[in-house]
Structure formats: C-alpha cells, structure tokens
Scaffold this active site. Sequence first.
Site, short mmCIF file in Angstrom:
data_model
loop_
_atom_site.label_atom_id
_atom_site.label_comp_id
_atom_site.label_asym_id
_atom_site.label_seq_id
_atom_site.Cartn_x
_atom_site.Cartn_y
_atom_site.Cartn_z
N LYS A 118 0.81 -1.22 0.00
CA LYS A 118 0.00 0.00 0.00
C LYS A 118 0.84 1.27 0.00
CE LYS A 118 -3.64 -2.65 0.27
NZ LYS A 118 -2.99 -3.95 0.26
N GLU A 202 -3.29 8.32 6.11
CA GLU A 202 -3.80 9.22 5.08
C GLU A 202 -5.03 9.95 5.60
OE1 GLU A 202 -4.63 6.58 1.88
OE2 GLU A 202 -6.55 5.91 2.70
N GLU A 290 -5.84 2.29 -3.52
CA GLU A 290 -4.88 1.20 -3.56
C GLU A 290 -5.28 0.24 -4.67
OE1 GLU A 290 -5.49 -0.07 0.42
OE2 GLU A 290 -6.92 -1.65 -0.14
#
Length: 667
Positions: A118, A202, A290
């Site tokens: 990721k 994130e 992703e």
Amino acid sequence: MFKKLLIANRGEIAVRVIKTCRRLGIKTVVVYSDADADADSLAVEMADETVHIGPAPANQSYLVADKIIAACKSTGAEAVHPGFGFLSENAGFAQRCADEGVVFIGPNPGAIQAMGDKIESKKFAEKAGVSCVPGHIGEIADTAHAVTISEQVGYPVMMKASAGGGGKGIRVAWNRQDVEEGFPAVRAEAKASFGDDRIFIEKFIESPRHIEIQVLGDKHGNVVHLFERECSIQRRNQKVIEEAPSPLLDEATRAAMGAQAVALAKAVNYDSAGTVEFVAGQDRGFYFLEMNTRLQVEHPVTELITGLDLVEQMIRSAWGEKLSFKQDDLKINGWAIESRIYAEDPYRKFLPSIGRLVRYDPPAEGQQAGYTVRNDAGVREGDEISMYYDPMISKLCTWAPTRLEAIDGMGRTLEDFHIEGLGQNIPFLAAVMDQARFRSGKISTNYIKDEFADGFKGVEPTSEQIDVMTAVGAAMQRVYAARARSTDAGLSNPVRTEWVVAVGHAKRRVKLSGEDRRLSVELPDEGRTFHLETLDWRPGKPVFLGKLDGKPFTVQVTPAAEGFTIRHRAAKAKVLVLTPRSAELHDKLPEKQAADTSKLVLSPMPGLVVSMDVVQGQQVREGEVVCVLEAMKMQNIIRAERDGVVKAVNAKGGDPVAADEVLVEFA
C-alpha cells in the site's frame, strides 16, 4: 491447460475455485490446518487430494510458503491459486513459486511488488499522475511518530496496514487519543494477519463512497476493466454489502475511472484479475486508494453482470492464453447485490460469534420469480466457525434486471436463509434492504454509523408484518392444539376458533375458519379478514413458509411459553396465542426485571485476552481502556462504561474467555 492445481486457501474461496476447476477438467489439491480437519471442511471433502499443513494459527499453516510449495511438490500440482488473503498478495511467495517451477495463478511478482504494497503503490501512483488521497506515504516508526504525522495531515486520519486487506489493520482516528490507543492495535493486527506491521496514514474523507474497478489482464499486454462495484456499506472498514454497478456513477465517470484503472494496470504489466480501489465523493470526484493484486471477495457481483468466470480467466491468463474479448465487447447486464453472511451478533455491535452451525439451511440457488440467487459458501450444517479465521459464513447474491428488483430479491432471499447455533447478521442485512435510504442509492461508508448510531436493535414490525405474525402464530397454535386433543383418549371438545393473539404488547381478537393449510383469519374488531396458505411447516420446524393473501413470505419460528418467537426479516416479536380468559389474566402478570449488570464488564464475545489494563483497587473513569480482546484476528478495545473502583479482575493476558464472561467487577 493445467492438469492439477493446488488451492492455498480455505473456506468458501477454496470451494469456489474447486467448482471452476471441475468445470475445466482440472484436478484440485486443498491444503488444510488442524482447524479445517477432514470432518469440518467442505473444501477438503470436495478436493481430489488434500495435504495437512499444520496448526490452526495462519502463521503456522496458511502463511508458511515452505509448506505450500512442499504440498505442490508432493502432489505434482503444476499451479497454485492463492484465493484472497493469506499469501495472495505476497510478491515473495509469487517469486518463490516461479523459482520452484510452480505457476502462480495471479499477477507477476513485479506487479504485486509495485501495487500490492500500500505504501509503494501510492508512491508509484503519484509518479504515474494518478490522483491520490493526501497523507503520509512513508513508514512510521512508533506511536509518537504516528501522532506527529496525524496532526500534520489533519484529523480525521485513517491508519492502514501496508500489507492489509479484508478490513483488517485499519482504524479511523478523530483525535490524538485515538491515534495513541489505536496505532498499537493496528500494528498488532497487521502483524498477526499479514506478518508485516508497517502502517501508513492518510486523510480520511468524510461521507465518502468506496468504489472499485475490476481489471483483467493477460501476459500479452492486453488489459480490460469489467466495470465497477460499490462497496460503501461497511462496518469496521469491512465490507458488508456490495453491488454492481454503482448507483452513483454516470457513464462519463464510469469511463474515466475505468480508463484510469486500466492505465495503472498496464503501467505495471498486470496480467491477471485485480482491483483498483477509489474513494469517491458524492459529487463523483474520485481518488486512488490502492490496488488489490488478487481476486476480491465480492467478485461474484461482477460475474453476475458480465457473465464471466473470473477464476477461469485467472487460470487461462496464467496458462498464457490471450483475453478472448476486448473492452468494447463488454456490457453491463442488469444489477447484482451481494450480502456477506457473517458469524457475528448485530445486536451486540457486530461482535464476532464463534461456534457450531447447529442448523444451516440456505436458500435455493438459481432462477426465482423475477430474480436469480447465488450463494458462495464453504460450510455445511454441523461445521464450526473458528476463532482463528474470518467469520464469514457465505456470500449471498441476487441478480435482476434492475437495482430495485435485485434488492427486493435479496430481501426475499434473506427470509429463506436459516441459521442456528451462533449469532449471524441476516436480520441486519434484511433491515438495510428495506431502508428507504439504501433503496434510493444515497449511501456512503458512514451508512451503518449514520443509520444505526445506537447499534442494531432490530426494527419494529410493520402493519403487514404484524398481520403475518398474527396469522402464523394462530395457525401454529391451531395445529399444536389439535395434536394435544388427539393424545387425550375420549376428548370430544370442539376445535377452538376464537383466540387472542398478542404481537409484542399489542393484542387483537381473531376468529379462525377453514383448514390448517388454507386458513381464514378474521379480525372482528378491525372488520377485515386475511387468508393464510401454509406452503411448508410442521411442528418442530423452525421455518414457516407461506402466503398471506397470495403474497409469499418466510418467517423464523421458535416455540415459547403460550406462544412463539417469530422473526420476519429484521422484525422479531414474542407472539402469544391465548384463550380470551387467559388474555385477561395475562394482563395482570408483573413484567420480569432484567438482571443488573451495571457494575460488571462482560466479555462481548468469545476470544483471547490480549492485555488486562486495570488492577484491583484502581480508580477508572468512563471511557478508559479496561482490556483488549482478540477474535478472528481483530483486536477489540473494551472500555469502562462508568466511573468506578475495580473490585475484582477475573482474567489476565493470554486467557481464553467466553461471551458474557465477567472480566472485571466494580465496587
């Protein structure tokens, strides 16, 4: 084509791969752990050959590459299909297969390396000009570092396992305390599930939608997309309901997302089935999240709208065949919905529920009245859902020409699914299918949190459901009464026709006429009559199938004192069937008082105590961490629900505990 293929997985995905291999004439080998021994595994029963690979914990069996390769060598398997989870996105394992002369049914190691991690995938995507969610892509050293990064990005943030998938190793943090408490848990979950404890952070986009594009490539540079799936109905970042296509997208957005997904796949020479995931706003703006370099759990809905078998396409690609179709050949046909049937208790905040499937009676598959049913499962009646693996029981899908028809078909099909022996989420899924908001398509990943802010407690029966419960209760009571009369020699009392039926606290007089299989139920006080046709039920059977005024239904029934417990979809009620005199006396009975557990901290599920964070005599404030429990590889933080002083601690780190076991007592 391959002659023999090994499946390095378990449960429903192993069964799913076996079905395709049988159709293609490929022999199958299944590996299994102690928890999936011969008597307990449908996949083991179905496979042509089996190999035992060790103890129940995945890091001692399904995650051990040496054991998988050895199983391939000993059985002569030419290829290995990893399913999803476990080693499916492990570039090292894919390379090891290549080195050992075993074909990996999945993308090449380079594509996995580029996209499967990721952190690295986000770096790659940024270089490729793909729009990404703001965040910190580098590795994070410790909790203090995580706090610093989170405050730089700005709350809320999402902490995610770099090697993650399946909803594990993910937490949303709304403030500093959430990071301090959640980061160690996320890291531990990542280590336990994937053998990799790297975490990235994130920005968490509020009211987002989770939309993913299915891609498919071959070893000749051809890549297509198979349109999108909407996966926004989630709890704890684990998908619960998926559908294809998405009710959000228009043709322009669909084409843009598809083109971006294909471009990304081509950039890494992708040569199998994979999924490019996006977070989308309600305005149809989207960001790359992703890429999952494997088959997705929710792939059946894509198969239902395209007519393709994705497992077959993966196998053909691995064999070296070119794709037999181009992008312009692919069309969306109808609408498909998938409901994940989980061993979890929706009435207790969806906590895992392990145990034996005392009854497992799924709905019939195939064409029904206006919709099609598919049920991907890896269990049978009598099987056990273990604490060691994902708690999924099956994936129930319906297809129909339109979205609302598919939803209606799912609601009806969920009625026909009967499970006993452990908690399961069928009532919750049924509730969602009946909600106006879901039916409108105005959903987000906050859906469950928004619509069930206080947890799921079932729903109140509608007037139509009260009629169904009234009729069913009266019909069953009539049969039981007739049976009781037949056992009393010489009894000549006539069949009682007048009763009082209480659905919950609401009582209504009923008058019955007709035969047991075709019963007229008159409501004298309401001036109306409805007609019940019993299609399938007998005393002791837990499912009642019938028609009320011609409309089919299925309810779950359990005998209770003076009546029954009846559930129709998400509505459940105690139904008492009383004589008029008993109804008068019943009103005078005092209500039973619930036991006081306000001073107890109970285990919400069976599992393992990871840590006990309080000691006897400690002053604890509401919201403070009491202990951490683990089940199905998920760590659950148990907090104090009130201020108090700890009177007794009844468990310690490493102890197994049962549901409702007293962990801590307050003075």
